[in-house]
Scaffold this motif. Structure first.
Motif, mmCIF file in Angstrom:
data_model
loop_
_atom_site.group_PDB
_atom_site.id
_atom_site.type_symbol
_atom_site.label_atom_id
_atom_site.label_comp_id
_atom_site.label_asym_id
_atom_site.label_seq_id
_atom_site.Cartn_x
_atom_site.Cartn_y
_atom_site.Cartn_z
ATOM 1 N N LEU A 23 -19.111 11.630 -40.315
ATOM 2 C CA LEU A 23 -19.803 12.690 -40.242
ATOM 3 C C LEU A 23 -21.045 13.028 -41.620
ATOM 4 O O LEU A 23 -20.214 12.885 -42.636
ATOM 5 N N TYR A 24 -22.114 13.123 -41.526
ATOM 6 C CA TYR A 24 -22.728 13.658 -42.821
ATOM 7 C C TYR A 24 -23.968 14.569 -42.420
ATOM 8 O O TYR A 24 -24.552 14.592 -41.139
ATOM 9 N N VAL A 77 -16.533 13.782 -44.282
ATOM 10 C CA VAL A 77 -17.909 14.494 -44.185
ATOM 11 C C VAL A 77 -18.650 14.358 -45.295
ATOM 12 O O VAL A 77 -18.171 15.004 -46.360
ATOM 13 N N ASN A 128 -13.239 20.067 -38.876
ATOM 14 C CA ASN A 128 -13.010 18.695 -38.998
ATOM 15 C C ASN A 128 -11.230 18.556 -39.457
ATOM 16 O O ASN A 128 -10.608 17.798 -38.868
ATOM 17 N N VAL A 185 -18.100 23.198 -40.205
ATOM 18 C CA VAL A 185 -17.839 21.714 -39.947
ATOM 19 C C VAL A 185 -16.750 21.399 -40.658
ATOM 20 O O VAL A 185 -15.997 20.447 -40.112
ATOM 21 N N LEU A 204 -22.167 10.140 -37.358
ATOM 22 C CA LEU A 204 -22.693 11.245 -36.560
ATOM 23 C C LEU A 204 -23.494 12.079 -37.886
ATOM 24 O O LEU A 204 -22.822 12.777 -38.475
ATOM 25 N N LEU A 222 -19.168 20.163 -31.119
ATOM 26 C CA LEU A 222 -18.625 19.045 -32.222
ATOM 27 C C LEU A 222 -17.263 18.955 -32.248
ATOM 28 O O LEU A 222 -16.737 18.060 -32.567
ATOM 29 N N ILE A 258 -25.514 15.220 -39.053
ATOM 30 C CA ILE A 258 -25.394 16.485 -38.561
ATOM 31 C C ILE A 258 -26.890 17.151 -39.109
ATOM 32 O O ILE A 258 -27.179 17.598 -40.060
#
Length: 211
Positions: A53-54, A100, A86, A82, A14, A37, A16
């Motif tokens: 996530l990134y 992340v 998370n 974020v 996902l 989110l 960002i």
């Protein structure tokens, strides 16, 4: 979030995007986007989806434009939120936090030299423009996220860092130092961006909509 959005999914990356920050600012805050989110993370945990996530990479020149527009602090705060969400959603779900990754720092990829104005022959290796990367960069991201070696050049040591609450502030400070170094080495570029921002601000003040 509908359950069928994650049903049958095993692994998902996902990104960002900067549009996430843009939407948050336009809507007077990031609460709505972050709530979306959070719900997505909760649904992914419930379905035992392997979520990655990134923060997408963008060129350092674009980062300078963001900073000139006064958005750098907003961007740092987005990362904080974020990471917090998370880890919170993982605790609430009784699972480990999702990874992340942050690819938006100052590194080999993001500081690739930009062709001089008027140069229509030179093609950049990592970027199509300031916010859109080439397949080479996409392969680098994929290899970092999933530990693969599909790319032609393999993972780069300085491209991408996994964010946690334990290292986040240190990483943000490293990015600020990288920003200062980039400005020192690209003073002409920095002055150009500042001048463009000043012209834009002057135009806004002179427009009828501003009065």
């Amino acid at each position: 979030i509908r359950d069928d959005l994650v049903t049958g999914v095993q692994t998902c990356a996902l990104p960002i995007f900067l549009q996430f920050l843009e939407m948050a600012i336009r809507n007077g805050g990031n609460a709505r986007q972050l709530e979306f989110l959070k719900r997505l993370m909760v649904a992914a945990h419930a379905a035992e989806v392997e979520l990655h996530l990134y923060f997408s990479p963008f060129h350092a020149r674009f980062a300078e434009a963001m900073s000139a527009a006064g958005l750098w602090t907003e961007f740092e705060n987005l990362k904080r939120e974020v990471v917090r969400l998370n880890e919170q959603s993982a605790t609430d779900s009784g699972r480990q936090p999702y990874p992340v990754w942050d690819f938006s720092g100052y590194n080999t990829v993001n500081t690739e030299p930009v062709p001089r104005r008027g140069d229509t022959r030179t093609r950049m290796e990592y970027y199509v423009d300031g916010t859109h990367s080439t397949p080479v960069t996409g392969d680098l991201i994929q290899d970092t996220l999933f530990g693969t070696t599909t790319g032609s050049i393999g993972p780069l040591d300085d491209f991408g860092v996994a964010l946690t609450s334990a290292n986040l502030e240190q990483v943000l400070e490293q990015h600020r130092r990288g920003q200062a170094d980039y400005r020192a080495d690209h003073r002409e570029e920095f002055d150009e961006i500042q001048a463009l921002r000043s012209e834009e601000h002057t135009s806004e003040l002179q427009s009828p909509d501003h009065l």
